[in-house]
Design an enzyme around this catalytic site. Structure first.
Site, PDB file in Angstrom:
ATOM      1  N   GLY A 163       0.880  -0.978  -0.196  1.00 60.83           N
ATOM      2  CA  GLY A 163      -0.125  -0.220  -0.269  1.00 60.83           C
ATOM      3  C   GLY A 163       1.259   1.883  -0.529  1.00 60.83           C
ATOM      4  O   GLY A 163       1.876   1.244  -0.786  1.00 60.83           O
ATOM      5  N   CYS A 164       0.969   2.731   0.676  1.00 61.78           N
ATOM      6  CA  CYS A 164       1.244   3.345   0.536  1.00 61.78           C
ATOM      7  C   CYS A 164       2.720   3.266   1.491  1.00 61.78           C
ATOM      8  O   CYS A 164       2.878   2.648   2.142  1.00 61.78           O
ATOM      9  CB  CYS A 164       0.815   4.564   1.695  1.00 61.78           C
ATOM     10  N   PHE A 165       3.505   3.836   0.135  1.00 57.05           N
ATOM     11  CA  PHE A 165       5.232   3.286   1.160  1.00 57.05           C
ATOM     12  C   PHE A 165       6.086   3.768   2.136  1.00 57.05           C
ATOM     13  O   PHE A 165       7.042   3.026   2.063  1.00 57.05           O
ATOM     14  CB  PHE A 165       5.912   3.114  -0.644  1.00 57.05           C
ATOM     15  N   TRP A 166       5.249   4.958   2.256  1.00 55.67           N
ATOM     16  CA  TRP A 166       5.786   6.011   3.298  1.00 55.67           C
ATOM     17  C   TRP A 166       5.973   5.052   4.666  1.00 55.67           C
ATOM     18  O   TRP A 166       7.302   4.776   5.634  1.00 55.67           O
ATOM     19  CB  TRP A 166       5.208   7.273   3.840  1.00 55.67           C
ATOM     20  N   HIS A 210      -1.903   2.013   7.187  1.00 54.83           N
ATOM     21  CA  HIS A 210      -1.734   0.559   7.218  1.00 54.83           C
ATOM     22  C   HIS A 210      -2.381   0.293   7.785  1.00 54.83           C
ATOM     23  O   HIS A 210      -3.349   0.326   8.646  1.00 54.83           O
ATOM     24  CB  HIS A 210      -0.368   0.045   7.807  1.00 54.83           C
TER      25      HIS A 210
END
Length: 175
Positions: A10-13, A161
């Site tokens: 998902g969002c890589f941060w 997440h």
């Protein structure tokens, strides 16, 4: 010996932060893999037309952390049963994926998926939809500088997440 692993959750941060905090991880970066357009921009990836996933590249010292241990973190930091979505992040760029850099990593990734699937099935959860592919011939495009270590630069930044809430089964002590 250093090795590299590629994960999309998902969002890589938030994923990058989870990995950079692990002992034995030497370096992390965020980028894009698995799409058709060379050198895509974040804006292009977000439209879904390039086909890339938001990916974290993890360089790790195998004498300090095993690939299996990285996989255990991967499986539990997101919901691998959610197709092209993690929480409110929706689109193919948010898919769950593992791109392996060696044949051994591929076997380990598939085996770890099967182990985790058994646990999820026992808990009444859905099938894992994670894409597991060889990274051979799949370019990794570094994301823009402002995305690199984003949550180090912006400690209160967005950290999406989802997770199943199901732990990876313990198999003893890990490297």
């Amino acid at each position: 010996m250093s090795s590299i692993a590629y994960f999309a959750t998902g969002c890589f941060w938030g994923a990058e932060r989870r990995f950079w905090q692990m002992d034995g991880v030497k370096e992390t970066s965020v980028g894009y893999m698995g799409g058709a357009r060379p050198n895509p921009s974040y804006e292009q990836v977000c439209t879904g037309v390039t086909g890339h996933a938001e990916m974290v590249a993890v360089t790790f010292d195998e004498s300090k952390v095993s690939y299996q241990r990285l996989l255990e973190e991967f499986w539990t930091m997101h919901d691998p049963t959610s197709l092209n979505q993690q929480g409110g992040d929706i689109g193919t760029q948010y898919r769950s994926a593992i791109y392996t850099s060696t044949p051994e990593q591929y076997v380990t990734a598939v085996n770890s998926r099967n182990v985790y699937q058994n646990v999820l099935t026992s808990a009444g959860l859905d099938e894992i939809v994670t894409e597991i592919k060889s990274a051979d011939g799949v370019p990794y495009y570094l994301a823009e500088e402002y995305h690199q270590k984003y949550l180090q630069k912006n400690p209160n930044g967005y950290d999406c997440h989802s997770s199943t809430g199901i732990a990876y089964p313990s198999a003893g002590i890990h490297a």
